[in-house]
Design an enzyme around this catalytic site. Structure first.
Site, PDB file in Angstrom:
ATOM      1  N   ASP A  89       1.643   1.559 -12.841  1.00 43.26           N
ATOM      2  CA  ASP A  89       0.724   2.280 -11.975  1.00 43.26           C
ATOM      3  C   ASP A  89       1.456   3.071 -10.900  1.00 43.26           C
ATOM      4  O   ASP A  89       0.982   4.131 -10.467  1.00 43.26           O
ATOM      5  CB  ASP A  89      -0.255   1.305 -11.321  1.00 43.26           C
ATOM      6  CG  ASP A  89      -1.401   0.933 -12.257  1.00 43.26           C
ATOM      7  OD1 ASP A  89      -1.234   1.101 -13.473  1.00 43.26           O
ATOM      8  OD2 ASP A  89      -2.438   0.471 -11.780  1.00 43.26           O
ATOM      9  N   ASP A 131      -0.182  -4.602 -13.609  1.00 45.64           N
ATOM     10  CA  ASP A 131      -1.580  -4.436 -13.224  1.00 45.64           C
ATOM     11  C   ASP A 131      -2.621  -4.654 -14.311  1.00 45.64           C
ATOM     12  O   ASP A 131      -3.443  -5.545 -14.219  1.00 45.64           O
ATOM     13  CB  ASP A 131      -1.772  -3.052 -12.620  1.00 45.64           C
ATOM     14  CG  ASP A 131      -1.026  -2.897 -11.302  1.00 45.64           C
ATOM     15  OD1 ASP A 131      -0.114  -3.691 -11.043  1.00 45.64           O
ATOM     16  OD2 ASP A 131      -1.344  -1.977 -10.548  1.00 45.64           O
ATOM     17  N   LYS A 132      -2.656  -3.809 -15.334  1.00 45.92           N
ATOM     18  CA  LYS A 132      -3.723  -3.906 -16.329  1.00 45.92           C
ATOM     19  C   LYS A 132      -3.329  -4.795 -17.496  1.00 45.92           C
ATOM     20  O   LYS A 132      -4.183  -5.171 -18.304  1.00 45.92           O
ATOM     21  CB  LYS A 132      -4.092  -2.505 -16.864  1.00 45.92           C
ATOM     22  CG  LYS A 132      -4.356  -1.482 -15.785  1.00 45.92           C
ATOM     23  CD  LYS A 132      -5.351  -1.948 -14.766  1.00 45.92           C
ATOM     24  CE  LYS A 132      -5.337  -1.091 -13.527  1.00 45.92           C
ATOM     25  NZ  LYS A 132      -4.092  -1.122 -12.777  1.00 45.92           N
ATOM     26  N   CYS A 202       5.857  -5.272  -7.974  1.00 45.39           N
ATOM     27  CA  CYS A 202       6.091  -4.785  -6.611  1.00 45.39           C
ATOM     28  C   CYS A 202       5.787  -5.864  -5.566  1.00 45.39           C
ATOM     29  O   CYS A 202       4.819  -6.606  -5.682  1.00 45.39           O
ATOM     30  CB  CYS A 202       5.268  -3.532  -6.359  1.00 45.39           C
ATOM     31  SG  CYS A 202       5.754  -2.153  -7.418  1.00 45.39           S
ATOM     32  N   SER A 479      -5.285   0.996  -5.288  1.00 45.13           N
ATOM     33  CA  SER A 479      -4.169   0.123  -5.582  1.00 45.13           C
ATOM     34  C   SER A 479      -4.287  -1.121  -4.721  1.00 45.13           C
ATOM     35  O   SER A 479      -4.842  -1.092  -3.618  1.00 45.13           O
ATOM     36  CB  SER A 479      -2.860   0.839  -5.268  1.00 45.13           C
ATOM     37  OG  SER A 479      -1.791  -0.075  -5.157  1.00 45.13           O
TER      38      SER A 479
END
Length: 563
Positions: A89, A131-132, A202, A479
């Site tokens: 992302d 993320d996904k 992150c 985000s």
């Protein structure tokens, strides 16, 4: 040898492709790759590995997959590795690539379903991180309901430049200053080199780390999954333990839907409120629950928030990072605090074979400045809030834990933009005024299409110091690194004729986060007139997978799932 079943052995799903005279052709294909009869007589464990050299959180996952496979073999299973896609992302942010992030969740789930069903795997071990990818894998675990376990790649360490901590959010937030020359080129280059010091998700409590932590609360990962740093040897040991455990799950026939119950999802939301997770969980947990035939009522999340204090302040809410949370006791220490206070469903099952309360019984808080006691929280209510009103009849979400006191209630004129790039350009070039409410519409699941994140815009606002003066409202999403009065997932979205599509420049928007209200201060009659003349804009992308996605995706309030 004909691969016959040993006496007393429980029938396996993989017997469909490995047992009996009629399956000799299939066995011969396995043997072409070196599999032995002994291996084919053991449980076949699909290892869904999302390693790639695109995402820093995934660049090291092959090593974890190796460790997991070693555990599987040691426990008497046969690992079979295959790959799936993943989107970074951060790299996709603030350009057309971000439209492809959310749809990747569905592609990941579907691709794993295809591999698992086509090859009759007995179980799945998911090697994931960002993320996904995490929610996509949890979705297919609930969908297939075969023994499953999740192993994440762990968080990145925080960067350090000239004695100052920094991370990817620092870089996004500093763009306006770099563009204006407030940061010298050599300083900017130095920050760039240090912000992301190595592999891992992150460093803050952004979406990836939030989901990996919530996977512990859901019961689908071993303790430590959410916080052990990516570069720590304990991460390798965790992967081996997960490999051992997935074979035991097959023998015990402990299935995801026995773990991911309504109570387990409530436990995940309780943790989410306690540590102030990403707003994206309001998309992902309902989507995972949907696969388990469980409906999430967004209004109930406000009830959870009322009784669960916010006790962690991890970036972007505060200065602590994931490595600090790990050193302070990790997710299990938070869960112990919550369990002791009667805020968890203690009997919820987990992949360990123990209950969630049994898992954390020996956990302790090692640093009360990172994990505060419930009696001394950062905020008396949970980190996320769901807002309702005439601007968001189906709801909108804000990360309340990152909103400054002066912005918890705000009323101001709308500055309307029909896309995220237009708004970003206005912010970077400082055309936004104090008190404005930036409205970014037609960026929802259908309108985007793909419901892109707005980190570029929100980080730029913070970077120029306007996050305490300006609110942002969108039918897109944010985000996990976003902070400030950033209200997303406004539903129904603009493309479906939601009220956000009827806003005019200068309309007054009233935000009351403590009161859970989001209102457009315009008369009902005016809105009726505007609606009668409103027409949806032309699709931004009319071909390919996103065009198909736009036709079938649900509202964000339902998790942006596909029909």
């Amino acid at each position: 040898m004909n691969g016959g079943v040993k006496p007393g052995r429980r029938t396996l799903l993989s017997d469909t492709v490995t047992k009996g005279v009629r399956r000799a052709p299939q066995r011969s294909l396995f043997k072409a790759m070196g599999y032995t009869d002994r291996e084919l007589n053991q449980p076949l464990i699909g290892v869904a590995n999302s390693a790639n050299t695109v995402i820093p959180g995934h660049a090291h996952l092959d090593r974890l997959a190796d460790a997991a496979e070693a555990g599987i073999r040691s426990a008497g299973g046969t690992p079979i590795r295959f790959g799936t896609i993943g989107v970074c992302d951060g790299i996709a942010m603030n350009h057309e690539g971000m439209k492809y992030s959310l749809i990747s969740r569905e592609v990941i789930a579907d691709s794993i379903e295809i591999m698992a069903k086509a090859h009759a795997f007995d179980a799945l071990l998911f090697v994931t991180n960002c993320d996904k990818i995490v929610p996509g894998m949890l979705m297919v675990a609930a969908r297939l309901n075969i023994p499953s376990i999740v192993v994440s790649g762990g968080p990145m360490l925080v960067g350090v430049y000239k004695g100052r901590r920094l991370d990817i959010l620092t870089m996004f937030g500093s763009v306006p200053k770099a563009v204006s020359g407030e940061i010298a080129p050599e300083e900017w280059a130095g920050m760039e080199d240090c912000a992301c010091p190595g592999v891992g998700a992150c460093a803050g409590l952004f979406t990836a780390n939030t989901m990996n932590c919530l996977t512990e609360a859901l019961g689908m990962a071993l303790p430590g999954n959410g916080t052990i740093p990516a570069v720590d040897a304990a991460r390798i040991r965790l992967a081996k333990e997960a490999g051992y455990r997935i074979v035991e799950l097959v023998r015990e026939n402990l299935l995801p839907r026995a773990i991911m119950t309504k109570e387990a999802f409530e436990n995940a939301f309780v943790l989410d409120m306690a540590f102030g997770g990403s707003t994206n969980t309001i998309l992902h947990l309902p989507a995972i629950a949907h696969e388990a035939d469980i409906k999430i009522d967004l209004a109930k999340l406000n009830e959870i928030a009322k009784r669960v204090p916010h006790i962690c302040s991890i970036a972007p809410a505060g200065d602590h990072r994931m490595q600090d949370l790990y050193a302070a006791g990790g997710v299990q220490a938070i869960l112990k605090e919550l369990a002791d206070a009667g805020l968890l469903h203690k009997s919820a099952k987990t992949v360990t074979g123990k209950t969630i309360a049994e898992n954390c019984v020996r956990a302790t808080v090692e640093d009360s400045t990172v994990i505060r006691p419930l009696s001394n929280p950062y905020h008396p209510t949970g980190g996320l809030a769901i807002l309702f009103g005439n601007l968001a009849p189906e709801g909108a979400v804000v990360k309340e834990s990152t909103v400054t006191a002066e912005m918890l209630k705000h009323e101001g004129p709308a500055r309307v933009f029909d896309s995220e790039p237009e708004a970003y350009d206005a912010i970077v070039n400082r055309r936004i005024k104090k008190g404005d409410v930036i409205v970014i519409r037609y960026e929802g699941p259908k309108g985007g299409p793909g419901m892109q994140e707005m980190l570029g815009a929100t980080a730029a606002l913070k970077g120029i110091g306007m996050d305490r003066e300006v609110a942002l409202v969108t039918d897109g999403r944010f985000s996990g690194a976003t902070s400030g009065a950033s209200i997303g997932h406004v539903s129904p979205e603009g493309m479906e004729g939601g009220p956000i599509g009827l806003i005019h420049n200068g309309d007054v928007i009233r935000i009351d986060i403590p009161g859970r209200k989001l209102e457009l201060v315009v008369s009902d009659e005016t809105l009726r007139k505007r609606r009668s003349s409103w027409k949806p804009p032309a699709p931004k992308i009319a071909t390919g997978c996103l065009a198909r996605y736009a036709k079938h995706v649900s509202s964000a309030s339902a998790g942006a799932i596909l029909s």
